[in-house]
Design a protein around this motif. Sequence first.
Motif, PDB file in Angstrom:
ATOM      1  N   ARG A 199       4.211   3.974  -1.462  1.00 41.12           N
ATOM      2  CA  ARG A 199       5.515   3.987  -0.791  1.00 41.12           C
ATOM      3  C   ARG A 199       6.474   3.013  -1.454  1.00 41.12           C
ATOM      4  O   ARG A 199       7.627   3.347  -1.731  1.00 41.12           O
ATOM      5  CB  ARG A 199       5.353   3.592   0.686  1.00 41.12           C
ATOM      6  CG  ARG A 199       4.769   4.680   1.538  1.00 41.12           C
ATOM      7  CD  ARG A 199       5.096   4.415   3.015  1.00 41.12           C
ATOM      8  NE  ARG A 199       4.388   5.368   3.844  1.00 41.12           N
ATOM      9  CZ  ARG A 199       3.300   5.062   4.552  1.00 41.12           C
ATOM     10  NH1 ARG A 199       2.827   3.823   4.549  1.00 41.12           N
ATOM     11  NH2 ARG A 199       2.703   5.991   5.270  1.00 41.12           N
ATOM     12  N   VAL A 200       5.961   1.804  -1.692  1.00 40.70           N
ATOM     13  CA  VAL A 200       6.799   0.771  -2.294  1.00 40.70           C
ATOM     14  C   VAL A 200       7.199   1.200  -3.703  1.00 40.70           C
ATOM     15  O   VAL A 200       8.351   1.048  -4.109  1.00 40.70           O
ATOM     16  CB  VAL A 200       6.021  -0.566  -2.312  1.00 40.70           C
ATOM     17  CG1 VAL A 200       6.675  -1.546  -3.250  1.00 40.70           C
ATOM     18  CG2 VAL A 200       5.960  -1.146  -0.906  1.00 40.70           C
TER      19      VAL A 200
ATOM     20  N   LEU B 178      -1.819  -5.309   0.603  1.00 41.26           N
ATOM     21  CA  LEU B 178      -0.905  -4.174   0.532  1.00 41.26           C
ATOM     22  C   LEU B 178      -1.796  -2.941   0.474  1.00 41.26           C
ATOM     23  O   LEU B 178      -2.569  -2.770  -0.468  1.00 41.26           O
ATOM     24  CB  LEU B 178      -0.018  -4.279  -0.711  1.00 41.26           C
ATOM     25  CG  LEU B 178       1.095  -3.241  -0.838  1.00 41.26           C
ATOM     26  CD1 LEU B 178       2.072  -3.335   0.327  1.00 41.26           C
ATOM     27  CD2 LEU B 178       1.846  -3.421  -2.149  1.00 41.26           C
TER      28      LEU B 178
ATOM     29  N   LEU C  88      12.653 -11.510  -2.598  1.00 39.76           N
ATOM     30  CA  LEU C  88      12.471 -11.227  -1.178  1.00 39.76           C
ATOM     31  C   LEU C  88      11.031 -10.834  -0.885  1.00 39.76           C
ATOM     32  O   LEU C  88      10.410 -11.339   0.055  1.00 39.76           O
ATOM     33  CB  LEU C  88      13.403 -10.094  -0.743  1.00 39.76           C
ATOM     34  CG  LEU C  88      13.056  -9.586   0.657  1.00 39.76           C
ATOM     35  CD1 LEU C  88      13.567 -10.552   1.708  1.00 39.76           C
ATOM     36  CD2 LEU C  88      13.550  -8.183   0.888  1.00 39.76           C
ATOM     37  N   ARG C  89      10.490  -9.930  -1.698  1.00 36.57           N
ATOM     38  CA  ARG C  89       9.120  -9.461  -1.448  1.00 36.57           C
ATOM     39  C   ARG C  89       8.122 -10.613  -1.560  1.00 36.57           C
ATOM     40  O   ARG C  89       7.177 -10.691  -0.785  1.00 36.57           O
ATOM     41  CB  ARG C  89       8.763  -8.329  -2.413  1.00 36.57           C
ATOM     42  CG  ARG C  89       9.523  -7.034  -2.098  1.00 36.57           C
ATOM     43  CD  ARG C  89       9.081  -5.888  -2.986  1.00 36.57           C
ATOM     44  NE  ARG C  89       9.858  -4.681  -2.695  1.00 36.57           N
ATOM     45  CZ  ARG C  89       9.606  -3.849  -1.701  1.00 36.57           C
ATOM     46  NH1 ARG C  89       8.583  -4.076  -0.907  1.00 36.57           N
ATOM     47  NH2 ARG C  89      10.362  -2.790  -1.497  1.00 36.57           N
TER      48      ARG C  89
ATOM     49  N   GLN D 229       3.666  -2.603  -7.817  1.00 37.89           N
ATOM     50  CA  GLN D 229       4.863  -1.868  -7.425  1.00 37.89           C
ATOM     51  C   GLN D 229       5.581  -1.295  -8.645  1.00 37.89           C
ATOM     52  O   GLN D 229       5.904  -0.098  -8.685  1.00 37.89           O
ATOM     53  CB  GLN D 229       5.821  -2.770  -6.648  1.00 37.89           C
ATOM     54  CG  GLN D 229       7.172  -2.091  -6.393  1.00 37.89           C
ATOM     55  CD  GLN D 229       8.133  -2.956  -5.598  1.00 37.89           C
ATOM     56  OE1 GLN D 229       7.748  -3.996  -5.053  1.00 37.89           O
ATOM     57  NE2 GLN D 229       9.375  -2.523  -5.524  1.00 37.89           N
TER      58      GLN D 229
ATOM     59  N   ASP E 238       0.690   2.099   0.896  1.00 31.94           N
ATOM     60  CA  ASP E 238       1.939   1.351   0.822  1.00 31.94           C
ATOM     61  C   ASP E 238       2.312   1.021  -0.617  1.00 31.94           C
ATOM     62  O   ASP E 238       3.495   0.901  -0.931  1.00 31.94           O
ATOM     63  CB  ASP E 238       1.840   0.079   1.659  1.00 31.94           C
ATOM     64  CG  ASP E 238       1.920   0.379   3.154  1.00 31.94           C
ATOM     65  OD1 ASP E 238       2.615   1.350   3.510  1.00 31.94           O
ATOM     66  OD2 ASP E 238       1.284  -0.338   3.953  1.00 31.94           O
TER      67      ASP E 238
ATOM     68  N   GLY F 299      16.509 -10.018  -6.933  1.00 37.98           N
ATOM     69  CA  GLY F 299      16.627 -10.384  -5.520  1.00 37.98           C
ATOM     70  C   GLY F 299      15.537  -9.723  -4.684  1.00 37.98           C
ATOM     71  O   GLY F 299      14.895 -10.359  -3.846  1.00 37.98           O
ATOM     72  N   GLU F 300      15.321  -8.422  -4.945  1.00 38.34           N
ATOM     73  CA  GLU F 300      14.277  -7.692  -4.211  1.00 38.34           C
ATOM     74  C   GLU F 300      12.903  -8.306  -4.481  1.00 38.34           C
ATOM     75  O   GLU F 300      12.076  -8.444  -3.572  1.00 38.34           O
ATOM     76  CB  GLU F 300      14.281  -6.217  -4.626  1.00 38.34           C
ATOM     77  CG  GLU F 300      13.166  -5.423  -3.954  1.00 38.34           C
ATOM     78  CD  GLU F 300      13.034  -3.999  -4.468  1.00 38.34           C
ATOM     79  OE1 GLU F 300      14.043  -3.452  -4.971  1.00 38.34           O
ATOM     80  OE2 GLU F 300      11.922  -3.452  -4.365  1.00 38.34           O
TER      81      GLU F 300
ATOM     82  N   SER G  47       9.926   3.715  -3.522  1.00 40.79           N
ATOM     83  CA  SER G  47      11.185   3.348  -2.869  1.00 40.79           C
ATOM     84  C   SER G  47      12.299   3.114  -3.888  1.00 40.79           C
ATOM     85  O   SER G  47      13.435   3.525  -3.659  1.00 40.79           O
ATOM     86  CB  SER G  47      10.991   2.117  -1.983  1.00 40.79           C
ATOM     87  OG  SER G  47      10.724   0.984  -2.782  1.00 40.79           O
TER      88      SER G  47
END
Lengths: 241, 400
Positions: free
Chosen positions: B19-20, B12, B311-312, B325, B16, B307-308, B23
């Motif tokens: 950014r992450v 990563l 997913l990641r 993050q 980013d 959930g996020e 977000s």
Amino acid sequence: MTAALELQQVVKEFPGEPPVRALDDVSVRIDHGELVAVIGPSGSGKSTLLNVMGTLDRPTHGVVRVDGVDTARQSDNEVAGVRSRKIGFVFQQFFLLEGMTAVDNVANGLLYQGVSLAERRDRSREALSRVGLGHRLGHTPNQMSGGERQRVAVARALVHRPAFVLADEPTGNLDSKSTGAVIDLIRELNAEGTTIVVITHDQAIANSLPRQVSVLDGRIQSDSALAVASPAGSQLQAGQP
Amino acid sequence: MTAVSTPPRSTLRPVDVLRVGASGPLARRMRTLLSALGISIGIAAMVGVLGLSESSRSALLDEIASLGTNLLTVEAGGGFGAGDSELPDSATGTIGRIATVNEVSGVWDVDADVYRNEFIPEGETGSVRVVAADESLLATLNGTMADGRYLDEATSAYPNAVVGSVAAERLGIRNLDQPTYVQIDDQLVEVIGLLDEFPLAADLDRAVIIGTNAAQEFFDAGDAPAVVYARVVDGAIDETRDVIPANTDPANPEEVTVSRPSDALEAQAAADDALTTLFLGLGAVALLVGGVGIANVMVIAVIERRGEIGLRRALGATQAHIRRQFLTEAVLLSVLGGVAGVAIGAAATVIYATSQGWRVILPTEAVIGGFAAAVLIGAIAGLYPAMRAARLAPTEALRG
Ligand SMILES: Nc1ncnc2c1ncn2[C@@H]1O[C@H](COP(=O)(O)OP(=O)(O)O)[C@@H](O)[C@H]1O
Ligand SMILES: [Mg+2]
């Protein structure tokens, strides 16, 4: 040629009183270019099988080879690396990030490969066009229908050109029209060369796909790729497409 | 090792990570603002208080500089058994003859009581004293008049008085638009001038000052001055200070005390006053509460966004990526509060200092310290939630 994915004598037990054996001596081989339906009743172990195939969960015993490499004994960082390059996931609940456009949701499929944002977005637009959403690039999930959302999720699973895509009941939250569209898309992508495993409990969908693996009580009950005469699950040798 | 056998790794990029980390807060703006509020209040309080106390301190130092730091005060006392020691009668003259003394002025105690008028009962003087002083006093002290004139050769021989700022207030004298008199013992004395404050000789603020000749003629004044003020050549202050005692009273130099009143003011300017400390303490409490608030918001975020996280992880994020993050997210929330706090604190300083006519001083330590505190608090507040997020098993997270 190495298999895209190969499981050998995989056992998965969840601790408890008594422990739950969700996968019981499962062996299966999936070659590049295949499209496989995994079917079985609720609680039979389909999701557990897919999690183990996708390195999201580790088997209690057995071998899980992704593109020829055994991942069962790899570190957490190593299997994360495997997922970032080799595996794409599609889930029943989509798991799109709210407030993020379709382009950026799909671009996340390349995030953990260290690809630059510009390139991620370029490839994301390509992938979205491939799933027929070239006109929805700037839309956020809540501006799209369920079928469109699942196509965004499919694009995200494809964008990094994985060795295979695993889809856990991708049509479980969709109406029949969207279901047909998503299954058609999956068939098209496979025709273009993507290896795909789809979990479903819909027999009609399963029958429409080239190969069916049916699961019951954590065992493979039948695999259409194996010789019709041989007893189910007794062989390690996978069939040819 | 060949390239083929190199296992694929997750990466990563640092940009980013940012950014992450941004977000989450960007997707939930209202919550982001509210969770940054506590930190911003704390930082604003600290920056504002430090800015204001620094600005007011510099204003005080400017004022001291304008009053001059070259004033010396000479009094009797200091030696053994110095209880009723006095300066020699000639002290004013001898001190004035020292080459490095530019101006000199004596002040004598007058044994008399002062009243606003004859109807005030005896004893109720409002602790206003009567003193006699040389005509040079105003110049020696760099004093200014609030109204009227100071004593001069003509007026100092008669029952005329000049009243210090506090004394005027106690005696109820606001201005000299009408002929104004006070009663000193039995003598009616005209007030011909009202003084501004003497920051370097606050004793005189509480005094009614009459001329030396008038004091001799109408009242009971001693010959020995109580205090002698000396304005000294800049740069010769220490040496002058050293020679004054022997010059003033060669027989008992140890009974002569020389002090420099600006020293006391400078010490006062340097001291942190209690209010500043109190506000700094309150700011620290607000920061603590703000930090706890951010930790709380982050714990909730980790629960809500399982959930996020799942997913990641499925997309290839390592535990370290997830940890980074959420840590970044907490630090961004806190830094947002820090930036707002510094801005508010600075604005408050500029507005208040300007309204007071002070030079605006924003201590860089306060600004940099404010940012640093915000980063640190965010990192500490985010640590536990980020660890929890990272430790979540992917399959568990994906069950939602
Ligand atoms: N984390 C877990 N802990 C304990 N038991 C589990 C866990 N995950 C799944 N199981 C059990 O394993 C079995 C198979 O579950 P699952 O793979 O989700 O089935 P399916 O997807 O076919 O409905 C079920 O009996 C389920 O209760
Ligand atoms: Mg399931």
